[in-house]
Design a protein around this motif. Structure first.
Motif, PDB file in Angstrom:
ATOM      1  N   HIS A   1      83.403  36.825  -1.875  1.00 33.82           N
ATOM      2  CA  HIS A   1      83.130  37.112  -0.464  1.00 33.82           C
ATOM      3  C   HIS A   1      84.430  37.273   0.317  1.00 33.82           C
ATOM      4  O   HIS A   1      84.540  38.145   1.193  1.00 33.82           O
ATOM      5  CB  HIS A   1      82.282  35.988   0.126  1.00 33.82           C
ATOM      6  CG  HIS A   1      81.884  36.220   1.551  1.00 33.82           C
ATOM      7  ND1 HIS A   1      81.092  37.281   1.943  1.00 33.82           N
ATOM      8  CD2 HIS A   1      82.185  35.532   2.687  1.00 33.82           C
ATOM      9  CE1 HIS A   1      80.913  37.239   3.248  1.00 33.82           C
ATOM     10  NE2 HIS A   1      81.568  36.183   3.726  1.00 33.82           N
ATOM     11  N   GLN A   2      85.413  36.453  -0.008  1.00 32.37           N
ATOM     12  CA  GLN A   2      86.717  36.580   0.647  1.00 32.37           C
ATOM     13  C   GLN A   2      87.378  37.913   0.302  1.00 32.37           C
ATOM     14  O   GLN A   2      87.977  38.570   1.162  1.00 32.37           O
ATOM     15  CB  GLN A   2      87.624  35.410   0.225  1.00 32.37           C
ATOM     16  CG  GLN A   2      87.199  34.056   0.780  1.00 32.37           C
ATOM     17  CD  GLN A   2      87.348  33.978   2.294  1.00 32.37           C
ATOM     18  OE1 GLN A   2      88.176  34.673   2.891  1.00 32.37           O
ATOM     19  NE2 GLN A   2      86.527  33.141   2.915  1.00 32.37           N
ATOM     20  N   GLU A   3      87.266  38.315  -0.959  1.00 27.73           N
ATOM     21  CA  GLU A   3      87.825  39.611  -1.358  1.00 27.73           C
ATOM     22  C   GLU A   3      87.117  40.758  -0.645  1.00 27.73           C
ATOM     23  O   GLU A   3      87.750  41.747  -0.252  1.00 27.73           O
ATOM     24  CB  GLU A   3      87.696  39.788  -2.875  1.00 27.73           C
ATOM     25  CG  GLU A   3      88.587  38.858  -3.689  1.00 27.73           C
ATOM     26  CD  GLU A   3      88.475  39.143  -5.177  1.00 27.73           C
ATOM     27  OE1 GLU A   3      87.965  40.229  -5.540  1.00 27.73           O
ATOM     28  OE2 GLU A   3      88.886  38.286  -5.977  1.00 27.73           O
TER      29      GLU A   3
ATOM     30  N   ASN B   1      83.016  41.680 -11.366  1.00 24.55           N
ATOM     31  CA  ASN B   1      82.823  40.245 -11.171  1.00 24.55           C
ATOM     32  C   ASN B   1      81.513  39.943 -10.448  1.00 24.55           C
ATOM     33  O   ASN B   1      80.847  38.939 -10.744  1.00 24.55           O
ATOM     34  CB  ASN B   1      83.996  39.661 -10.381  1.00 24.55           C
ATOM     35  CG  ASN B   1      85.257  39.533 -11.219  1.00 24.55           C
ATOM     36  OD1 ASN B   1      85.186  39.298 -12.425  1.00 24.55           O
ATOM     37  ND2 ASN B   1      86.413  39.688 -10.595  1.00 24.55           N
ATOM     38  N   VAL B   2      81.131  40.802  -9.503  1.00 24.36           N
ATOM     39  CA  VAL B   2      79.864  40.606  -8.792  1.00 24.36           C
ATOM     40  C   VAL B   2      78.697  40.681  -9.768  1.00 24.36           C
ATOM     41  O   VAL B   2      77.775  39.849  -9.739  1.00 24.36           O
ATOM     42  CB  VAL B   2      79.703  41.650  -7.669  1.00 24.36           C
ATOM     43  CG1 VAL B   2      78.277  41.637  -7.129  1.00 24.36           C
ATOM     44  CG2 VAL B   2      80.677  41.369  -6.537  1.00 24.36           C
ATOM     45  N   LYS B   3      78.725  41.664 -10.657  1.00 19.84           N
ATOM     46  CA  LYS B   3      77.655  41.786 -11.651  1.00 19.84           C
ATOM     47  C   LYS B   3      77.643  40.595 -12.603  1.00 19.84           C
ATOM     48  O   LYS B   3      76.576  40.124 -13.009  1.00 19.84           O
ATOM     49  CB  LYS B   3      77.823  43.088 -12.435  1.00 19.84           C
ATOM     50  CG  LYS B   3      77.533  44.338 -11.620  1.00 19.84           C
ATOM     51  CD  LYS B   3      77.627  45.586 -12.477  1.00 19.84           C
ATOM     52  CE  LYS B   3      77.286  46.828 -11.670  1.00 19.84           C
ATOM     53  NZ  LYS B   3      77.339  48.062 -12.490  1.00 19.84           N
TER      54      LYS B   3
ATOM     55  N   PHE C   1      82.374  29.212 -16.350  1.00 19.78           N
ATOM     56  CA  PHE C   1      82.444  30.581 -15.839  1.00 19.78           C
ATOM     57  C   PHE C   1      83.738  30.777 -15.060  1.00 19.78           C
ATOM     58  O   PHE C   1      84.126  29.941 -14.241  1.00 19.78           O
ATOM     59  CB  PHE C   1      81.248  30.870 -14.930  1.00 19.78           C
ATOM     60  CG  PHE C   1      81.285  32.238 -14.318  1.00 19.78           C
ATOM     61  CD1 PHE C   1      80.941  33.353 -15.056  1.00 19.78           C
ATOM     62  CD2 PHE C   1      81.694  32.406 -12.999  1.00 19.78           C
ATOM     63  CE1 PHE C   1      80.980  34.616 -14.498  1.00 19.78           C
ATOM     64  CE2 PHE C   1      81.735  33.667 -12.434  1.00 19.78           C
ATOM     65  CZ  PHE C   1      81.377  34.770 -13.184  1.00 19.78           C
ATOM     66  N   GLN C   2      84.392  31.900 -15.333  1.00 18.70           N
ATOM     67  CA  GLN C   2      85.605  32.263 -14.606  1.00 18.70           C
ATOM     68  C   GLN C   2      85.568  33.747 -14.287  1.00 18.70           C
ATOM     69  O   GLN C   2      85.071  34.553 -15.080  1.00 18.70           O
ATOM     70  CB  GLN C   2      86.860  31.945 -15.432  1.00 18.70           C
ATOM     71  CG  GLN C   2      87.136  30.459 -15.598  1.00 18.70           C
ATOM     72  CD  GLN C   2      88.413  30.203 -16.383  1.00 18.70           C
ATOM     73  OE1 GLN C   2      88.909  31.081 -17.091  1.00 18.70           O
ATOM     74  NE2 GLN C   2      88.953  29.003 -16.250  1.00 18.70           N
TER      75      GLN C   2
ATOM     76  N   GLU D   1      80.496  25.991  -9.921  1.00 20.58           N
ATOM     77  CA  GLU D   1      81.441  27.022 -10.359  1.00 20.58           C
ATOM     78  C   GLU D   1      81.034  28.397  -9.841  1.00 20.58           C
ATOM     79  O   GLU D   1      81.874  29.173  -9.360  1.00 20.58           O
ATOM     80  CB  GLU D   1      81.517  27.041 -11.889  1.00 20.58           C
ATOM     81  CG  GLU D   1      82.167  25.807 -12.495  1.00 20.58           C
ATOM     82  CD  GLU D   1      82.090  25.818 -14.015  1.00 20.58           C
ATOM     83  OE1 GLU D   1      81.534  26.801 -14.562  1.00 20.58           O
ATOM     84  OE2 GLU D   1      82.571  24.863 -14.647  1.00 20.58           O
ATOM     85  N   LEU D   2      79.740  28.686  -9.927  1.00 20.22           N
ATOM     86  CA  LEU D   2      79.258  29.980  -9.441  1.00 20.22           C
ATOM     87  C   LEU D   2      79.380  30.084  -7.923  1.00 20.22           C
ATOM     88  O   LEU D   2      79.650  31.166  -7.390  1.00 20.22           O
ATOM     89  CB  LEU D   2      77.799  30.182  -9.867  1.00 20.22           C
ATOM     90  CG  LEU D   2      77.561  30.382 -11.366  1.00 20.22           C
ATOM     91  CD1 LEU D   2      76.074  30.469 -11.661  1.00 20.22           C
ATOM     92  CD2 LEU D   2      78.261  31.644 -11.855  1.00 20.22           C
ATOM     93  N   LYS D   3      79.194  28.969  -7.235  1.00 22.81           N
ATOM     94  CA  LYS D   3      79.348  28.981  -5.781  1.00 22.81           C
ATOM     95  C   LYS D   3      80.789  29.291  -5.395  1.00 22.81           C
ATOM     96  O   LYS D   3      81.045  30.096  -4.489  1.00 22.81           O
ATOM     97  CB  LYS D   3      78.924  27.631  -5.202  1.00 22.81           C
ATOM     98  CG  LYS D   3      79.007  27.577  -3.683  1.00 22.81           C
ATOM     99  CD  LYS D   3      78.578  26.216  -3.156  1.00 22.81           C
ATOM    100  CE  LYS D   3      78.706  26.177  -1.627  1.00 22.81           C
ATOM    101  NZ  LYS D   3      78.319  24.851  -1.084  1.00 22.81           N
ATOM    102  N   LYS D   4      81.741  28.663  -6.095  1.00 17.66           N
ATOM    103  CA  LYS D   4      83.154  28.948  -5.822  1.00 17.66           C
ATOM    104  C   LYS D   4      83.484  30.408  -6.130  1.00 17.66           C
ATOM    105  O   LYS D   4      84.226  31.056  -5.380  1.00 17.66           O
ATOM    106  CB  LYS D   4      84.038  28.023  -6.663  1.00 17.66           C
ATOM    107  CG  LYS D   4      83.994  26.561  -6.238  1.00 17.66           C
ATOM    108  CD  LYS D   4      84.909  25.719  -7.116  1.00 17.66           C
ATOM    109  CE  LYS D   4      84.867  24.258  -6.699  1.00 17.66           C
ATOM    110  NZ  LYS D   4      85.734  23.399  -7.561  1.00 17.66           N
ATOM    111  N   ALA D   5      82.934  30.914  -7.229  1.00 18.02           N
ATOM    112  CA  ALA D   5      83.187  32.312  -7.584  1.00 18.02           C
ATOM    113  C   ALA D   5      82.607  33.249  -6.536  1.00 18.02           C
ATOM    114  O   ALA D   5      83.238  34.246  -6.154  1.00 18.02           O
ATOM    115  CB  ALA D   5      82.590  32.612  -8.959  1.00 18.02           C
TER     116      ALA D   5
END
Length: 310
Positions: free
Chosen positions: A75-77, A90-92, A306-307, A66-70
């Motif tokens: 990173h895309q953003e 969200n990064v924090k 986590f979301q 989940e954290l990897k997808k987040a």
């Protein structure tokens, strides 16, 4: 007597360092010993079974994915140039969850040692927690002595007793370097308290721009940032010790610079005349004590899915 330019520069650096010292030192003087003691209380009591280990490891694996997808979404953003307030938040949040995930992984490895020397590893784990308990009790005695000395010798006017100053003098009468060694130990312990307080605040108060420090997992930029804060606070540690142990350190260069000169400068002397930093130090230490009494003994509950915030 007019102060020289280097003395005034030291005074200004001491003011900045005293603010950091009051915060980090006040928190650290309590969390350093209590953290060790409550770490023993929260220790794993027994080795878990293999089925329990597989279950817990599977849950941690899901959390890691989940954290990897987040992280990939963030990173895309970032590549698209969308680095607003929500992105930084969200990064924090991801960074905080990664730290918690690492803690959970380490705790799981402790509860289920593997390899040919699993029993030896478990024995050393238990001995490590016993060592933390012993060091925590010793640290608690030193912390109580420090806070009591500040109240008795600095905050009450006139002082009720020289307290630790008198102890150092008596130790010197027993053996020449014994009092000096005790003096150095209390000063070094105060610096350790600053480091402990900074580590705690860096991990807990994520909304403040303090780079978190973690044993074996601190990035170089975070390490250098915290080293700078510690160096800045170390000046105030020297000043604080020169004031707290003025009776023992009388007629020394440190007492002359941080005692008489610093406390006579215009605009600065009132901060030391009314013991502003000492009151802040003691106040934060009591707040930290209450915090640990209420929440320190509890084990952290595992977080849910986590979301990213929308």
């Amino acid at each position: 007597m007019r102060a020289t330019f280097p003395e005034y520069v030291v005074a200004l650096a001491t003011i900045v360092g005293s603010v950091l010292f009051s915060i980090f030192g006040g928190v650290g003087i309590a969390c350093l010993p209590l953290g060790l003691i409550f770490s023993f209380i929260r220790r794993p009591k027994a080795v878990i079974t293999r089925s329990q280990y597989i279950k817990e490891a599977t849950e941690l694996g899901k959390k890691a994915r989940e954290l990897k997808k987040a992280a990939e979404a963030l990173h895309q953003e970032e590549r698209s140039g969308n680095k607003g307030r929500k992105w930084r938040k969200n990064v924090k949040a991801v960074q905080k969850e990664l730290l918690l995930l690492e803690d959970d992984m380490n705790a799981l490895e402790e509860m289920y040692p593997q390899g040919e020397q699993a029993e030896t590893t478990w024995a050393f784990t238990i001995l490590g927690y016993i060592g933390k308990l012993i060091l925590g009790i010793i640290g608690l005695v030193v912390s109580v002595a420090w806070v009591a000395h500040i109240v008795i010798y600095l905050l009450i006017d006139p002082p009720l007793s020289p307290f630790l100053n008198e102890v150092f003098v008596k130790l010197d009468s027993v053996w020449g370097l014994l009092g000096t060694a005790a003096f150095a130990f209390f000063c070094f312990y105060l610096l350790l308290a600053v480091i402990a307080g900074e580590t705690m605040l860096g991990l807990k108060l994520v909304f403040i721009t303090i780079h978190p420090m973690k044993w074996g997992g601190t990035l170089m930029n975070s390490f250098l940032f915290n080293v700078g804060l510690i160096l800045l606070s170390s000046i105030s540690v020297i000043q604080f010790c020169a004031t707290a142990f003025a009776y023992y350190a009388q007629a020394t260069a440190a007492q002359e610079i941080f005692g008489h000169t610093l406390q006579s400068l215009r605009g600065i002397k009132y901060l030391y005349k009314y013991n502003v930093f000492q009151y802040a130090f003691v106040g934060l230490s009591l707040i930290t004590l209450v915090y640990y009494a209420l929440f320190g003994w509890r084990k952290r509950k595992p977080t849910g899915r986590f979301q990213l915030s929308n």
